[in-house]
Scaffold this active site. Structure first.
Site, PDB file in Angstrom:
ATOM      1  N   CYS A   1       0.653  -1.300   0.112  1.00  0.00           N
ATOM      2  CA  CYS A   1      -0.200  -0.074   0.223  1.00  0.00           C
ATOM      3  C   CYS A   1       0.737   1.369  -0.056  1.00  0.00           C
ATOM      4  O   CYS A   1       2.125   1.244   0.113  1.00  0.00           O
ATOM      5  CB  CYS A   1      -0.989   0.058   1.044  1.00  0.00           C
ATOM      6  SG  CYS A   1      -1.946  -1.638   1.356  1.00  0.00           S
TER       7      CYS A   1
ATOM      8  N   ARG B   1       1.718   1.251  -6.162  1.00  0.00           N
ATOM      9  CA  ARG B   1       1.786   0.759  -4.790  1.00  0.00           C
ATOM     10  C   ARG B   1       0.561  -0.160  -4.536  1.00  0.00           C
ATOM     11  O   ARG B   1       0.546  -0.982  -3.877  1.00  0.00           O
ATOM     12  CB  ARG B   1       2.189   1.183  -3.759  1.00  0.00           C
ATOM     13  CG  ARG B   1       3.617   1.983  -3.896  1.00  0.00           C
ATOM     14  CD  ARG B   1       3.979   2.836  -2.459  1.00  0.00           C
ATOM     15  NE  ARG B   1       4.269   1.756  -1.490  1.00  0.00           N
ATOM     16  CZ  ARG B   1       5.486   1.748  -1.220  1.00  0.00           C
ATOM     17  NH1 ARG B   1       6.454   2.191  -2.162  1.00  0.00           N
ATOM     18  NH2 ARG B   1       5.852   0.738  -0.282  1.00  0.00           N
TER      19      ARG B   1
ATOM     20  N   TRP C   1      -3.592  -1.917  -1.515  1.00  0.00           N
ATOM     21  CA  TRP C   1      -3.445  -3.336  -2.247  1.00  0.00           C
ATOM     22  C   TRP C   1      -3.906  -4.339  -1.126  1.00  0.00           C
ATOM     23  O   TRP C   1      -3.315  -4.612  -0.060  1.00  0.00           O
ATOM     24  CB  TRP C   1      -2.196  -3.701  -2.532  1.00  0.00           C
ATOM     25  CG  TRP C   1      -1.898  -4.737  -3.537  1.00  0.00           C
ATOM     26  CD1 TRP C   1      -1.973  -4.677  -4.913  1.00  0.00           C
ATOM     27  CD2 TRP C   1      -1.773  -6.243  -3.154  1.00  0.00           C
ATOM     28  NE1 TRP C   1      -1.707  -6.055  -5.437  1.00  0.00           N
ATOM     29  CE2 TRP C   1      -1.582  -6.957  -4.296  1.00  0.00           C
ATOM     30  CE3 TRP C   1      -1.396  -6.780  -2.138  1.00  0.00           C
ATOM     31  CZ2 TRP C   1      -1.306  -8.242  -4.340  1.00  0.00           C
ATOM     32  CZ3 TRP C   1      -1.313  -8.350  -1.827  1.00  0.00           C
ATOM     33  CH2 TRP C   1      -1.229  -8.801  -3.055  1.00  0.00           C
TER      34      TRP C   1
ATOM     35  N   GLU D   1      10.620 -14.526 -18.722  1.00  0.00           N
ATOM     36  CA  GLU D   1      10.131 -13.123 -18.544  1.00  0.00           C
ATOM     37  C   GLU D   1       9.309 -12.905 -19.384  1.00  0.00           C
ATOM     38  O   GLU D   1       8.056 -12.103 -19.366  1.00  0.00           O
ATOM     39  CB  GLU D   1      11.578 -12.269 -18.872  1.00  0.00           C
ATOM     40  CG  GLU D   1      11.182 -10.857 -18.865  1.00  0.00           C
ATOM     41  CD  GLU D   1      10.538 -10.226 -17.547  1.00  0.00           C
ATOM     42  OE1 GLU D   1       9.867  -9.094 -17.357  1.00  0.00           O
ATOM     43  OE2 GLU D   1      10.689 -10.980 -16.462  1.00  0.00           O
TER      44      GLU D   1
ATOM     45  N   LYS E   1       5.309 -11.438 -18.394  1.00  0.00           N
ATOM     46  CA  LYS E   1       4.898 -10.376 -19.005  1.00  0.00           C
ATOM     47  C   LYS E   1       3.333 -10.447 -19.562  1.00  0.00           C
ATOM     48  O   LYS E   1       2.503  -9.692 -19.185  1.00  0.00           O
ATOM     49  CB  LYS E   1       5.647  -9.736 -20.072  1.00  0.00           C
ATOM     50  CG  LYS E   1       7.118  -9.141 -19.467  1.00  0.00           C
ATOM     51  CD  LYS E   1       6.493  -7.736 -18.781  1.00  0.00           C
ATOM     52  CE  LYS E   1       7.588  -7.157 -17.852  1.00  0.00           C
ATOM     53  NZ  LYS E   1       7.721  -8.041 -16.708  1.00  0.00           N
TER      54      LYS E   1
ATOM     55  N   LYS F   1       3.582  -2.287  -7.757  1.00  0.00           N
ATOM     56  CA  LYS F   1       4.912  -2.191  -8.423  1.00  0.00           C
ATOM     57  C   LYS F   1       5.823  -2.507  -7.170  1.00  0.00           C
ATOM     58  O   LYS F   1       6.821  -2.831  -7.536  1.00  0.00           O
ATOM     59  CB  LYS F   1       5.195  -0.702  -8.490  1.00  0.00           C
ATOM     60  CG  LYS F   1       6.413  -0.113  -9.305  1.00  0.00           C
ATOM     61  CD  LYS F   1       6.477  -0.784 -10.614  1.00  0.00           C
ATOM     62  CE  LYS F   1       7.876  -0.622 -11.300  1.00  0.00           C
ATOM     63  NZ  LYS F   1       7.918  -1.338 -12.490  1.00  0.00           N
TER      64      LYS F   1
END
Length: 606
Positions: A3, A28, A75, A479, A483, A601
């Protein structure tokens, strides 16, 4: 869990600045938002589910006055994302915003309910509100917070305001990051410097166990023993253009197309074209004495560690190990003073990575961090820091930071190889020269976008997809799959191509999209053979290579040709089509590209 917190003590109303800061903190968390201000000895709390823009609408209809206040973007962990569970959590006396997890909240809640206290939400945070409210009956605010923190197990960054003490905000940190900002007749509390940059560039950082008391004219810091302490004030960069998307639809597309420039900037920081050398010095261990390098990260950063293992093995005689941070911290580890422990993180606040670093510090081994935020917890706690110089990354799914991590890890491996004498000077010079070609090669790779837009349509009706690679292309397959999962919510798996026949081949069926990453390296012919195994079972092949030679098979749906660079550097170019693929699939599905569901993030607790 991830958060965002903001607190402002001022001589003027704070709600507009709180809203603006919360917008910057949405990377966040963005399940719900809220703020509370103090006005005439009344806690004015406003909350909503969803984005900060919804909270802004509420304030437009019903403004919040007050020169002191706290705000939060959430979050969700404990309790679904709705208005009741949104922060702040307030009683008549206290309002609290919290980032982290209180591990003993159920036990504390049961005890407090037994004493007659009522709870409104399902959150762990409300336990803090009730505890502080209870303790305020016999204690001043600072003492009541200290007593509350002693009862809490877990991690937290807190911002607390008090109805009867209308001039203070108390902040506290254990595990989760917390920064303090300074200005004229205004002081700030925030989850990171990014949220505070529009208001100040003078920042201090709380360490674990520390508290702060903010008023509009003063900030006091206390350690875990209630002793008043002084904190260093940092001046942080105030580059404002990073929060501007410019002509791009979203931050992610901007950040993908910035990669040519960010790599050029990073190379200019670390390479000396006159001396034809790499500017990396002050190793925490004399390089010739390094016995082993242990690379530690989470998610995308872990994938960069996987690639680096191949580079270290190829360029040096150093043993290299990799570990996922959340696994590393719970293993029965054998530490060695001749090992170098490298921690990779975009934000520098990743909780599992920070905890793994703490374990290394307690065992007196040498640590290095490769981060994008030099003021971060991981950077500050490391013996040695190698910044990636990518500039702030706003999109939740990492792109330019991943390439930044890769380039710094490659440069480090290259520098170690020459200091140790593992690579002769001629080869070192060739490898160094190859780096110069990268920015232009990256720029040319963007020309594939129109082809990738066509390929993206092939994924819309697929049940899932598979990404295959060998050697240092295998981590790029992982990766690429990550994604696609992050952005489009489609199932995707990354595998070493040679492992297909050991189980995953059972997943191949008619029309399944399979992305094969096949640079012209020593694995190329083997990868072609693995591709034929997939074709024979009906898989729809998308072949990404730097090989000019035409493929004989007509069963390949699309072939993407990236510019050829040295095989060691090919992972950086091969990543870009996969970033663009995930982006365009998500675009076609109308997904929220900068803020994918359930993700944030900066992962700031375990």
């Amino acid at each position: 869990i991830m958060c965002g917190i903001i607190g402002i003590a001022s001589n003027k109303p704070v709600s507009i600045n709180i809203i603006n800061s919360l917008k910057k903190l949405e990377y966040r968390g963005y399940d719900s938002a809220g703020l509370a201000t103090l006005n005439n000895n009344f806690i004015d709390e406003k909350k909503c589910s969803g984005r900060v823009v919804e909270l802004e609408k509420i304030l437009f209809k019903s403004p919040s006055n007050g020169n002191i206040g706290i705000g939060h973007v959430r979050w969700a962990t404990h309790g679904v994302p709705n208005i009741i569970n949104a922060h702040p959590h307030s009683s008549e006396e206290v309002s609290v915003v919290h980032n982290g997890i209180i591990e003993n909240s159920d036990e504390l809640k049961k005890d407090l309910e037994g004493q007659g206290f009522k709870f409104k939400s399902q959150t762990d945070t409300e336990v803090i509100t009730v505890l502080v409210t209870k303790l305020l009956q016999n204690s001043k605010p600072l003492e009541s917070v200290f007593k509350t923190l002693k009862k809490l197990k877990g991690s937290f960054a807190l911002g607390i305001i008090f109805r009867n003490y209308s001039d203070i905000i108390i902040g506290a940190r254990r595990g989760s990051p917390l920064a303090v900002g300074y200005s004229n007749e205004e002081n700030y509390l925030g989850s990171d410097s990014y949220a505070l940059k529009s208001m100040t560039n003078k920042i201090s950082y709380l360490d674990d166990g520390e508290l702060c008391v903010l008023t509009k004219n003063n900030v006091e810091f206390y350690d875990v023993n209630k002793k008043k302490i002084n904190k260093k004030i940092y001046t942080v960069s105030d580059d404002e253009n990073i929060s501007d998307k410019g002509d791009y639809k979203n931050f992610m597309s901007k950040e993908i197309f910035e990669q040519s420039e960010t790599i050029k900037k990073c190379l200019s920081e670390y390479t000396d074209s006159l001396k034809k050398d790499i500017n990396i010095y002050n190793f925490p261990i004399e390089p010739k004495k390094i016995n082993k390098i242990i690379l530690i990260g989470c998610g995308t950063a872990y994938h960069s560690c996987l690639v680096a293992k191949y580079w270290l093995e190829e360029l040096t005689t150093i043993d290299a190990e990799i570990d996922i941070a959340s696994e590393f911290r719970y293993r029965n580890l054998k530490f060695n003073s001749n090992n170098l422990y490298i921690f990779v993180s975009q934000s520098g606040e990743t909780a599992d990575t920070a905890a793994a670093l703490d374990i290394c510090k307690k065992n007196n081994v040498k640590t290095c961090s490769i981060v994008n935020v030099v003021e971060s917890t991981i950077a500050r706690n490391s013996d040695w820091v190698l910044p990636i110089h990518a500039g702030p990354e706003i999109g939740v799914a990492s792109t330019k930071a991943f390439l930044g991590q890769l380039i710094v890890l490659y440069i480090l491996a290259l520098k170690l190889s020459t200091i140790r004498g593992d690579t002769d000077k001629k080869i070192y010079s060739i490898n160094l020269n190859n780096l110069k070609k990268l920015p232009e090669a990256i720029k040319n790779t963007f020309k594939l976008e129109s082809e990738i837009q066509l390929i993206a349509k092939e994924f819309l009706d697929a049940k899932g997809s598979m990404f295959l690679g060998r050697g240092n292309s295998f981590p790029i397959a992982l990766e690429g799959a990550l994604k696609l999962k992050e952005l489009s919510y489609l199932h995707a798996e990354g595998y070493p191509a040679g492992e297909m026949k050991h189980g995953p081949l059972a997943l191949i069926e008619e029309g399944l999209p399979v992305i094969v990453i096949a640079p012209k390296d020593k694995y190329y012919e083997k990868t072609l053979s693995n591709t034929q195994e997939v074709i024979a079972r009906g898989g729809k092949i998308f072949f990404i290579t730097d090989n000019n030679k035409r493929l004989l098979s007509t069963n390949i749906r699309f072939r993407l040709k990236v510019p050829h660079v040295d095989n060691l550097l090919s992972p950086l170019l091969l990543t870009i089509p996969l970033q663009l693929l995930a982006y365009h699939v998500a675009l076609l599905k109308n997904c929220d590209i900068d803020k994918p569901r359930n993700l944030a993030k900066s992962v700031t607790v375990e």
